[in-house]
Design an enzyme around this catalytic site. Structure first.
Site, short mmCIF file in Angstrom:
data_model
loop_
_atom_site.label_atom_id
_atom_site.label_comp_id
_atom_site.label_asym_id
_atom_site.label_seq_id
_atom_site.Cartn_x
_atom_site.Cartn_y
_atom_site.Cartn_z
CG HIS A 162 -1.50 -1.18 1.61
ND1 HIS A 162 -2.76 -1.47 1.04
CD2 HIS A 162 -1.31 -2.26 2.25
CE1 HIS A 162 -3.28 -2.86 1.38
NE2 HIS A 162 -2.29 -3.20 2.07
CB SER A 283 13.37 22.79 -14.15
OG SER A 283 12.54 24.18 -14.34
CE LYS A 289 11.65 19.83 -10.22
NZ LYS A 289 10.45 20.11 -10.78
CG ASN A 291 12.58 17.77 -13.73
OD1 ASN A 291 12.21 17.94 -12.50
ND2 ASN A 291 12.37 18.77 -14.62
CD GLU A 296 8.67 12.80 -15.24
OE1 GLU A 296 9.66 13.48 -15.10
OE2 GLU A 296 7.37 13.50 -15.21
#
Ligand code: ARG
Length: 464
Positions: A162, A283, A289, A291, A296
């Site tokens: 979970h 970024s 940042k 990323n 993704e």
């Protein structure tokens, strides 16, 4: 793209006028099926050689066809081939060019075949090649995961259910879970490949042919195990492409889950893993940042791959035997799904090879969240003879006490523990550490380093 407005040179005998521009636009597949050029030429060469061996065409015609097809292939490879939308598809583009190059013998190539068995053959060859590419790509990914597992076989980290801290596990154990998943994916591509490796060529339009062809010879020349046994089936099914797509969907699903973990793990809140600069981006506005874009995008690729599967299943449902032009819609989505999968596999392999587990962060997280509560309950059963349900209850009370005090389980004193159950003794602290927790789970397939190491050795051997 050259265009002719007269009726089609290949099948226009009964036509007085050429097609409407819209008809040509909806009918032509050359813009995408040019990707089958190499397979089309390979299959045509096998077909011409067989026709000559069977005495259906002369050896000199077969030799002219063979040479001409090689010229066509080199024109396509060098980008000088004059693709024509009016010639609809790769099959007619190749044949028309062959005619320009060698003249009359080109017209004999299409003896005892049809575009229906031709396209089924070409596409099978192409999809078979993609199964091979997926098998290779998955092998490389499994190797990268094995490398991570070996380096971190006793590196403790929290295991989750979970997405809540459950029990400590090892980094190696987590990596090896994906090795198992990707191994099943690889086996699915292997199975699909074996099943699709039968040759449709010679089924002709749908019914076979009256010429004395040798289907076993063309099948063998093209690396197929045997000719397909039913000509109607041979030209009308695309289940081989669907099996490829369903294998790709499952594989992309696994990739997506792992990608999601890497996105979470690389966040400032988790800091479980450091992804390399090579697989991250910055970024344009926030200088701090880094990323996880590759992760993704891998997470997202499953969308178009599943879309391709559902798309082709939907095209095929309800089609009567044998060939229908609907089936021309089989290619673009398979091409796109295959490209997406191979790219995702390569990106994941690169990311996994480069990434660095953050050992202190993983260790600290492994011990937080009362992750050894199950070890405590198991100890109460083992050392004090409590029924597991009662041990569970006692442990719950101890977790509540620690939580109220804002400490972890090993930080409670023996007196505090005894206030919950008077029989608890100091040995209890031995089971509250994460290393002990992990090494105690030595059941087959469990997270103990001895078990993980055995699995690593088994896979190293199998991937040799
Ligand atoms: N371009 C067609 C396809 O991809 C080739 C087969 C066409 N056959 C026909 N009889 N129109 O399906």
């Amino acid at each position: 793209m050259t265009d002719t407005k007269t009726s089609n040179a290949m099948w226009g005998g009964r036509f007085a006028a050429g097609p409407d521009a819209i008809m040509e636009a909806i009918n032509a597949s050359i813009d995408f099926d040019k990707r089958l050029a190499a397979q089309d030429i390979e299959a045509s060469r096998a077909h011409a050689a067989m026709l000559a061996a069977q005495g259906i065409i002369t050896d000199s015609d077969a030799a002219a066809i063979r040479e001409g097809l090689l010229t066509v292939l080199s024109e396509i490879e060098s980008g000088t081939f004059p693709f024509s939308r009016a010639l609809e598809d790769i099959h007619m583009n190749v044949e028309a060019r062959l005619k320009q190059l060698i003249g009359e013998p080109a017209g004999r190539l299409h003896t005892a075949r049809s575009r229906n068995d031709q396209v089924a053959t070409d596409f099978r060859l192409w999809v078979r090649g993609q199964c091979d590419a997926a098998i290779v790509g998955l092998g490389a990914l499994m190797q990268a995961l094995l490398g991570q597992a070996e380096a971190g076989k006793d590196l403790v980290m929290p295991g989750f259910t979970h997405l809540q801290t459950a029990q400590p596990v090892t980094w190696g154990h987590h990596m090896m879970a994906y090795v198992e998943m990707f191994a099943r994916d690889r086996a699915r591509f292997t199975d699909a490949r074996a099943r699709m490796n039968e040759c449709p060529l010679g089924a002709a339009a749908l019914a076979g042919t009256s010429f004395p062809i040798d289907r076993a010879a063309t099948a063998e020349a093209l690396g197929f195990d045997r000719p397909m046994a039913n000509s109607l089936d041979a030209v009308s099914d695309r289940d081989f492409a669907l099996e490829f797509l369903s294998s790709a969907s499952l594989c992309a699903t696994h990739l997506s889950r792992f990608a999601e973990e890497l996105v979470i793990w690389s966040s400032a809140q988790f800091r479980f893993v450091i992804l390399s600069d090579r697989f991250s981006t910055g970024s344009s506005i926030m200088p701090q940042k880094k990323n996880p874009d590759a992760a993704e995008l891998i997470r997202a690729k499953v969308g178009r791959i599943n879309g391709a599967l559902v798309g082709l299943l939907t095209v095929m449902k309800g089609l009567p035997l044998a060939y229908s032009k609907d089936m021309q819609e089989d290619k673009e989505q398979v091409f796109d799904a295959a490209d997406s999968l191979m790219l995702a596999l390569a990106a994941m392999s690169g990311m996994v090879g480069d990434m660095k587990p953050n050992t202190p962060a993983l260790r600290a997280a492994a011990g937080s969240g009362f992750s050894t509560a199950t070890d405590l309950a198991d100890w109460l059963v083992r050392a004090l003879g409590l029924p597991f349900r009662e041990a569970h209850h006692v442990t719950g009370a101890l977790v509540k006490m620690a939580e109220d005090k804002g400490v972890d389980l090993p930080d409670l004193s023996l007196e505090e523990m005894r206030s919950v159950h008077p029989d608890i003794v100091a040995e209890v602290f031995d089971v509250l550490g994460v290393d002990n927790s992990v090494s105690s789970r030595a059941s087959y397939g469990g997270t103990a380093p001895v078990q993980v190491e055995a699995q690593i050795l088994r896979w190293k051997d199998m991937l040799k």
